[in-house]
Enzyme design. Structure first.
Site, PDB file in Angstrom:
ATOM      1  N   GLY A 145       3.481 -16.682 -11.950  1.00  0.00           N
ATOM      2  CA  GLY A 145       3.847 -17.780 -11.051  1.00  0.00           C
ATOM      3  C   GLY A 145       4.781 -17.316  -9.958  1.00  0.00           C
ATOM      4  N   TYR A 146       4.243 -16.608  -8.992  1.00  0.00           N
ATOM      5  CA  TYR A 146       5.043 -16.122  -7.859  1.00  0.00           C
ATOM      6  C   TYR A 146       4.716 -16.893  -6.581  1.00  0.00           C
ATOM      7  CZ  TYR A 146       7.344 -11.961  -9.838  1.00  0.00           C
ATOM      8  OH  TYR A 146       8.163 -11.097 -10.530  1.00  0.00           O
ATOM      9  N   SER A 147       3.490 -16.701  -6.058  1.00  0.00           N
ATOM     10  CA  SER A 147       3.131 -17.248  -4.750  1.00  0.00           C
ATOM     11  C   SER A 147       3.143 -18.774  -4.735  1.00  0.00           C
ATOM     12  CB  SER A 147       1.743 -16.766  -4.339  1.00  0.00           C
ATOM     13  OG  SER A 147       1.732 -15.375  -4.128  1.00  0.00           O
ATOM     14  N   GLU A 167       2.976  -3.986 -10.469  1.00  0.00           N
ATOM     15  CA  GLU A 167       1.730  -4.614 -10.041  1.00  0.00           C
ATOM     16  C   GLU A 167       1.059  -3.780  -8.963  1.00  0.00           C
ATOM     17  OE1 GLU A 167       0.037  -8.823  -8.149  1.00  0.00           O
ATOM     18  OE2 GLU A 167       2.187  -8.457  -8.242  1.00  0.00           O
ATOM     19  N   SER A 223       0.934  -8.580   1.153  1.00  0.00           N
ATOM     20  CA  SER A 223      -0.071  -8.101   2.096  1.00  0.00           C
ATOM     21  C   SER A 223       0.236  -6.674   2.543  1.00  0.00           C
ATOM     22  CB  SER A 223      -0.129  -9.024   3.318  1.00  0.00           C
ATOM     23  OG  SER A 223       1.029  -8.860   4.112  1.00  0.00           O
TER      24      SER A 223
END
Length: 394
Positions: free
Chosen positions: A127-129, A244, A379
């Site tokens: 649950g990051y973005s 990650e 990104s």
């Protein structure tokens, strides 16, 4: 055997090949080879087989139930699994949360959660973005307000990969709205069965359902689910993201995908000769092969450095950038090789789409899905900024 490895490493390589030959079920390897969507049952079955061998948590030390492998052994294992068409190990519990708890978690958290990651009791998601807080993660708005022995969480997370299968989610929440963005964030573990949580599917461009959005409405979470110190979650977040980004490089998967593209180009013909003899196609293939070999060496160097320092550094951004570009180039080469045969058919999932074999089935789905790899995990533009600031000091 790969003669570039030492005799001990060649023996380990033979051991891994023997294990895969005898323990990887045909129905699992066939599903991976076909490029179709893998069910949760298949992924759990493979995790259980690896855990029984002691090989699931490849980066964990023996003190926490891992194999204690060297960087080269981990690389060999990944490469051999790809060659045998074994499923990708789902990273959220094993490769992301596990290292975080080992470094920042309390003894009670380590004793409770780590065995449950290994035996499959708990399936985790990330649950990051959030909407408006993806690559600019420090601008997240999900709030966790202290209320006695609980936090009350309100907000929204998005792009939650495989959340539809998960039992738990590790979340970044803002616990001090008055602090500077990075200074007021905490890392909290949340049981997805807690009242007030709603998960909704997000359909991707190729039609698959691998990501979700998660809504939190007055969700009460015990304070004991806080990992590390309150308002110090940004340090944990950066630590997790380095793990990650190392995994996103997908060196072993790209090596296998390259071999598949070569095999495809040998079979297909253009102008009366094999496509692999076409000068323009051969030049692109050679370029990506050189890039992949360089990334393979860089990946090993960084794994050795991580073993000394205890965690990968900001240079993992290099792997994230190059790894995703190589994956996308391989998908594009497969699409170009197939020509009209690459027309959209079928749906595939993240566990296969990113690195699956470039055959005619689901090729378009893989190509479309793989466009996201240069965006998720931070990104590529953000990764270049990280390298500029932390390594070039500009």
């Amino acid at each position: 055997m790969d003669l570039s490895y030492s005799p001990e490493e060649q023996a380990f390589q033979a051991e891994v090949r023997g294990f895969l030959a005898t323990h990887l079920p045909e129905h699992i390897s066939s599903a991976v080879r076909a490029g179709g969507e893998l069910s949760k049952e298949i992924m759990e079955e493979w995790h259980a087989l690896l855990n029984a061998q002691g090989w699931l948590a490849t980066t964990w030390p023996t003190t926490f139930g891992g194999p204690g492998w060297s960087p080269v052994e981990r690389h060999i294992f990944e490469e051999e699994c790809c060659r045998a068409y074994a499923p990708r190990i789902v990273p959220f519990g094993v490769s992301m949360l596990g290292p975080v708890l080992q470094k920042f978690g309390s003894k009670a958290q380590q004793d409770h959660y780590l065995p449950r990651v290994l035996d499959g009791t708990d399936w985790w998601c990330q649950g990051y973005s959030e909407p408006g807080a993806g690559s600019d993660l420090a601008s997240l708005k999900t709030r966790a307000v202290r209320d006695g022995d609980h936090y009350v969480i309100n907000g929204q997370k998005t792009w939650t990969t495989l959340g539809q299968h998960a039992d738990w989610i590790f979340c970044l929440c803002r616990t001090d709205p008055e602090a500077k963005p990075q200074a007021g964030i905490s890392f909290i573990l949340v049981d997805l069965n807690t009242p007030g949580i709603e998960m909704r599917p997000i359909k991707l461009i190729e039609g698959g359902h691998e990501v979700n959005e998660v809504f939190f409405t007055d969700v009460r979470v015990p304070v004991g689910n806080l990992v590390g110190e309150e308002n110090k979650g940004w340090t944990i977040a950066k630590y997790l993201l380095t793990h990650e980004r190392t995994g996103i490089a997908g060196v072993g998967f790209s090596i296998q995908a390259l071999e598949e593209v070569k095999a495809l180009a040998r079979k297909l013909r253009r102008g009366g000769r094999p496509l692999i003899e076409d000068p323009l196609f051969a030049a692109r293939l050679a370029r990506v092969e050189v890039d992949l070999e360089a990334m393979k060496i860089t990946n090993l160097r960084m794994l050795f450095q991580a073993q000394k320092q205890g965690a990968p550094g900001p240079e993992t951004s290099i792997l994230k950038i190059k790894g995703t570009l190589i994956n996308q180039e391989l998908r594009d080469l497969a699409r170009r090789a197939l020509g009209p045969m690459a027309a959209p058919t079928g749906v595939a999932s993240e566990s296969n789409l990113l690195f699956g074999p470039p055959d005619t089935g689901n090729n378009a789905a893989r190509y479309f899905n793989n466009r996201k790899t240069s965006i998720f995990g931070g990104s590529n533009e953000i990764q270049r900024n990280i390298l500029t600031k932390t390594m070039l000091e500009l």
